[in-house]
Design an enzyme around this catalytic site. Structure first.
Site, short mmCIF file in Angstrom:
data_model
loop_
_atom_site.label_atom_id
_atom_site.label_comp_id
_atom_site.label_asym_id
_atom_site.label_seq_id
_atom_site.Cartn_x
_atom_site.Cartn_y
_atom_site.Cartn_z
N LYS A 41 8.06 -1.33 -0.46
CA LYS A 41 7.40 -0.24 0.60
C LYS A 41 7.96 1.23 0.35
CE LYS A 41 7.10 -4.07 3.74
NZ LYS A 41 5.68 -4.55 3.47
N ALA A 43 8.84 2.67 -2.38
CA ALA A 43 8.64 3.47 -3.53
C ALA A 43 6.82 3.54 -3.40
CB ALA A 43 8.48 2.45 -4.64
N GLU A 140 13.55 -2.39 4.17
CA GLU A 140 13.77 -3.37 3.01
C GLU A 140 15.04 -3.07 2.49
OE1 GLU A 140 9.23 -5.02 1.88
OE2 GLU A 140 10.15 -3.14 0.85
N THR A 220 -1.17 -0.24 13.55
CA THR A 220 -2.21 -0.50 12.56
C THR A 220 -2.84 -1.73 12.60
OG1 THR A 220 -0.96 -0.94 10.85
CG2 THR A 220 -1.52 1.22 11.09
N GLY A 225 -8.36 -0.88 12.40
CA GLY A 225 -8.27 0.50 12.59
C GLY A 225 -6.88 0.75 13.03
N GLY A 251 -1.06 -0.57 3.86
CA GLY A 251 -0.18 -0.02 4.94
C GLY A 251 0.57 1.12 4.52
N ASP A 252 1.18 1.12 3.13
CA ASP A 252 1.85 2.13 2.44
C ASP A 252 1.17 3.40 2.24
OD1 ASP A 252 4.14 0.15 2.76
OD2 ASP A 252 3.86 -0.65 0.69
O1 RIB Z 1 3.79 -3.04 1.54
C1 RIB Z 1 3.55 -3.76 0.15
C2 RIB Z 1 4.96 -3.90 -0.36
O2 RIB Z 1 5.63 -4.83 0.41
C3 RIB Z 1 4.78 -4.65 -1.83
O3 RIB Z 1 4.55 -3.66 -2.80
C4 RIB Z 1 6.07 -5.56 -1.82
O4 RIB Z 1 6.99 -5.07 -3.03
C5 RIB Z 1 6.69 -5.17 -0.58
O5 RIB Z 1 7.72 -4.71 -0.41
#
Ligand code: RIB
Length: 300
Positions: A41, A43, A140, A220, A225, A251-252
């Site tokens: 998340k 990165a 994380e 979210t 939406g 989401g990221d």
């Molecule tokens: O949000 C998606 C990410 O969650 C994935 O890339 C996985 O590595 C986890 O961290």
């Protein structure tokens, strides 16, 4: 005016399995495909920010292994500053992701080197925090590192966006120091103790969390939406109707795009609209980091 951002968070190598449907307990299924893709998340959010042109530094850890090489190369390739990504003796973090034909996914992570991230790494990154507009965090890496990072960022005049994913218990006092809290419907239900998966309940949930913690709040709800509630007002931004290919990193992408828009001075509503546009592009393409848009991809 501060024009950069820092992400302190995870880096994972994602093993993405294409399966016809999610497994029943005790069942074995055969995957029709396996893709390896850089993820995590932290990165992913850093990559989305950099792809949108926001100067972004990543603070985290990978192992001294081939997976670590892949993740470092990916971040560097997208223009993320990796000077504060440390190599450790722990194996690089990984994620096992299952994707079904409609693009929905499940994800299991292995902590690995992400749990080697330390308070010392935050201290080493203080010069970056002293210049950055926003610090972006997820859940994380060890909680005590996030706690310390929030404290230091505030002391150094840097705003804090916490994407509390995956959700875990956190002291109310810590959440009260965050400027912007971003949750999906599952995480929101964890903190609220009730469902927030529909536009009305997401909006009510964002308001409840805003009242409880004082932070601006975004909830979210995937293909429906996102709801926002902040000092400037509240509202709901409908997601764009797109043919989802694979939603890993959507989401990221949303969080990274929010940070970019906020650094550029957008209102919370404007930032949510921009993030919605970016996430729509991300779900339409496979993988997390490769699928995220640049500014050129989202210009009409
Ligand atoms: O949000 C998606 C990410 O969650 C994935 O890339 C996985 O590595 C986890 O961290």
């Amino acid at each position: 005016m501060r024009k950069s951002a820092v992400v302190i968070g995870s880096l994972n190598h994602d093993y993405i399995l294409e399966i016809p449907r999610f497994c029943e307990v005790g069942e074995t299924l055969t995957a029709s495909g396996l893709t390896l893709s850089p993820g995590g998340k932290g990165a992913n959010q850093a990559v989305q920010m950099a792809k949108l042109g926001l100067p972004t530094a990543m603070v985290g850890c990978v192992g001294e292994d081939a997976d670590g090489d892949v993740l470092m190369a990916s971040l560097e390739g997208y223009g993320v500053d990796v000077a504060h990504v440390r190599r450790t003796g722990e194996p690089t973090g990984m994620a096992a992701i299952e994707v079904i034909p409609d693009g929905r996914v499940t994800c299991v992570i292995v902590k690995g080197a992400n749990y080697a991230v330390s308070v010392g790494d935050v201290r080493a990154a203080e010069p970056l925090l002293a210049e950055a507009a926003w610090l972006v965090l997820q859940m994380e890496i060890p909680q005590e590192v996030n706690r310390f990072a929030i404290e230091r960022a505030r002391a150094l005049g840097c705003k804090v966006l916490l994407n509390a994913a995956p959700a875990a218990p956190m002291e109310e006092g810590v959440l009260r120091q965050v400027d912007l809290l971003v949750l999906n419907e599952i995480e929101a239900a964890f903190y609220l103790g009730h469902d927030a998966g529909e536009p009305d309940s997401a909006l009510a949930g964002a308001a409840e969390l805003h009242a409880r913690y004082g932070a601006d709040c975004v909830v979210t709800i995937g293909a429906l939406g996102s709801a926002f509630r902040g000092e400037g007002g509240e509202g709901f931004v409908a997601a764009e109707a797109v043919a989802a290919v694979e939603s890993t990193g959507a989401g990221d992408s949303y969080v990274g795009a929010l940070a970019k828009a906020l650094v550029d001075g957008a209102t919370l509503e404007g930032a949510c609209r921009f993030a919605t546009r970016c996430a729509a592009v991300t779900v339409g393409r496979p993988g997390a980091q490769p699928s995220m848009p640049t500014l050129a991809d989202i210009r009409p």
